[in-house]
Design an enzyme around this catalytic site. Structure first.
Site, PDB file in Angstrom:
ATOM      1  N   GLU A  47       0.829  -1.204   0.000  1.00 29.91           N
ATOM      2  CA  GLU A  47       0.000   0.000   0.000  1.00 29.91           C
ATOM      3  C   GLU A  47       0.867   1.259   0.000  1.00 29.91           C
ATOM      4  O   GLU A  47       1.847   1.353   0.754  1.00 29.91           O
ATOM      5  CB  GLU A  47      -0.905   0.011   1.241  1.00 29.91           C
ATOM      6  N   LYS A 129      -8.798   3.738  -2.553  1.00 28.98           N
ATOM      7  CA  LYS A 129      -9.335   3.189  -1.304  1.00 28.98           C
ATOM      8  C   LYS A 129     -10.672   3.856  -1.003  1.00 28.98           C
ATOM      9  O   LYS A 129     -10.785   5.086  -1.022  1.00 28.98           O
ATOM     10  CB  LYS A 129      -8.344   3.432  -0.176  1.00 28.98           C
ATOM     11  N   CYS A 163      -5.190  -2.538   2.863  1.00 29.03           N
ATOM     12  CA  CYS A 163      -5.125  -2.437   4.313  1.00 29.03           C
ATOM     13  C   CYS A 163      -6.461  -2.792   4.972  1.00 29.03           C
ATOM     14  O   CYS A 163      -6.994  -3.875   4.761  1.00 29.03           O
ATOM     15  CB  CYS A 163      -4.657  -1.018   4.657  1.00 29.03           C
TER      16      CYS A 163
END
Length: 325
Positions: A47, A129, A163
Site C-alpha cells: 500500500e 481506497k 489495508c
C-alpha cells in the site's frame, strides 16, 4: 479471452524510497525485473509504496505533520505522468503483470490508490481506497463504488484492496460477488503502536488477509512494506521511539483454502516472496464454501451495491428558450 491458469506470483516485502518518487520508480522497476527473471507472471506491491506511507499521521498532531505535507504531495504519483509510464513500460518490457500500490495525486487531492497493469503495459484499472482508515482521513480523499471491482484478465479475475478494507464485511462481499480468483491485499507495514493496539498488529491483519482467501476462495497476495532505519531517523523524535518501530514487514501469500503458500521473510528483511498458483484448485475450495453462490441465502440477506462512479461536476448544455417552442 484465453486465460492462463497456472503460474508463479510474487509479493513485495520492502521499504519504500521514502518521499522520493524518482528513486522509488527505479526500485519498483528493479523489482519488476527481478520477479520476471525468477519466472513470475504477476508482482504485487504494498500500500502507498510510492512514495511511502505517511507514518507521521500516527505520531503527533496534524500541525506537527505539516512539515511533510508538501514533500509528500510533490512526490505523489500522477496517473499518466512520465513516471507512471515508466512503470507501464517496465511491465511490458519484462512481460509481467504489475499491481502497484501508490499515493495518487489528482488535482489538489491525494488518494490511496492501486493500479493493475498487464504484461503488455496496458492499464487494466486504477482504483482508490473507498474509505481511508482513521488518521489517513487527514491526508487522503475517498474512492467510490467503481473502485470495488474485479477485472477479467489473461491470468484470471483480479481484484485489489488496501489495508483495513479487508475488515469491511460489505466491501469484501461485493468483491466476492464478482468471482475474484486472484486478490492483492496491500499493507503498509505492521510497526506502529506495537504492543499498544492489537488491531494494528501483524497477527490481526495477516489473519484478515487469510480469512479473505478462505471466505472468497481466491488466492491472496499480501505484499507488505517495512519501515527502514532511515525512515525512523526522519520521522521519530526523542520520546516517541515506541510509537513506530523499524521493520514490520510481514508479507505472505495464501491459497483459496486459506493455506499459507510460502515461507515468510524476517520482518526487517527485504525481498520477494513467491508461490505457484493453479486457478483450477479454486473449484475444490468452492465445493465447500461459496458465500455468493450455493452457500448464500439471498431470500434472507442481500447487499445493496452502488458501483457507479461519483462525478463531482456534471456538465450539460443549457436549453435555450427557442428550443422549447
Amino acid at each position: 479471452m484465453e486465460q492462463r491458469s497456472r503460474y508463479k506470483v510474487a509479493a513485495v516485502q520492502a521499504a519504500p524510497s521514502f518521499l522520493d518518487l524518482e528513486a522509488g520508480i527505479e526500485r519498483a522497476i528493479g523489482m519488476i525485473a527481478e520477479a520476471a527473471g525468477a519466472g513470475a507472471t504477476l508482482i504485487a506491491f504494498p500500500e502507498a509504496w510510492l512514495p511511502g506511507y505517511p507514518w507521521w499521521i500516527w505520531l503527533d498532531s496534524p500541525a506537527w505533520g505539516m512539515r511533510f505535507v508538501q514533500r509528500h504531495f510533490e512526490n505523489a504519483l500522477e496517473i499518466g505522468s512520465p513516471q507512471f509510464e515508466r512503470i507501464r513500460s517496465a511491465a511490458a518490457k519484462h512481460d509481467i503483470y504489475v499491481v502497484l500500490g501508490f499515493c495518487e495525486r489528482s488535482g489538489g487531492t491525494l488518494y490511496i490508490a492501486q493500479a493493475i497493469i498487464d504484461d503488455h503495459g496496458t492499464v487494466i484499472a486504477t482504483r482508490r481506497k473507498l474509505k481511508p482508515t482513521h488518521a489517513e482521513r487527514t491526508v487522503y480523499g475517498e474512492g467510490d463504488g467503481s473502485d470495488i471491482a474485479v477485472h477479467e484478465t489473461g491470468i484470471g479475475r483480479i481484484g485489489a484492496l488496501c489495508c483495513a478494507e479487508h475488515i469491511q464485511p460489505l466491501t469484501k462481499y461485493a468483491m466476492y460477488s464478482q468471482h475474484e480468483q486472484v486478490h492483492v491485499a496491500a499493507w503498509p507495514s505492521f510497526s506502529v503502536y506495537r504492543g499498544m493496539a492489537f488491531q494494528l498488529s501483524a497477527e490481526a491483519n495477516n489473519a484478515a488477509s487469510q480469512v479473505y482467501a478462505l471466505e472468497g476462495q481466491c488466492y491472496v497476495l499480501a505484499p507488505c512494506a517495512l519501515v527502514s532505519p532511515e525512515m525512523i531517523k526522519m520521522l521519530v523524535e526523542p520520546g516517541k521511539e515506541a510509537l513506530l518501530l523499524p521493520g514490520g514487514g510481514y508479507a505472505m501469500i495464501y491459497g483459496p483454502d486459506g493455506a499459507p503458500l510460502c515461507e515468510p521473510l524476517p520482518e526487517t528483511h527485504e525481498g520477494l516472496l513467491y508461490a505457484d498458483i493453479d486457478l483450477g484448485t479454486i473449484s475444490v475450495a468452492k465445493a465447500a464454501y461459496d458465500p455468493v453462490g450455493h452457500y448464500s441465502r439471498p431470500d434472507v440477506l442481500r447487499l445493496l451495491f452502488n458501483r457507479e462512479p461519483h462525478a463531482r461536476v456534471e456538465t450539460f448544455e443549457p436549453i435555450r428558450p427557442s428550443e422549447t417552442l
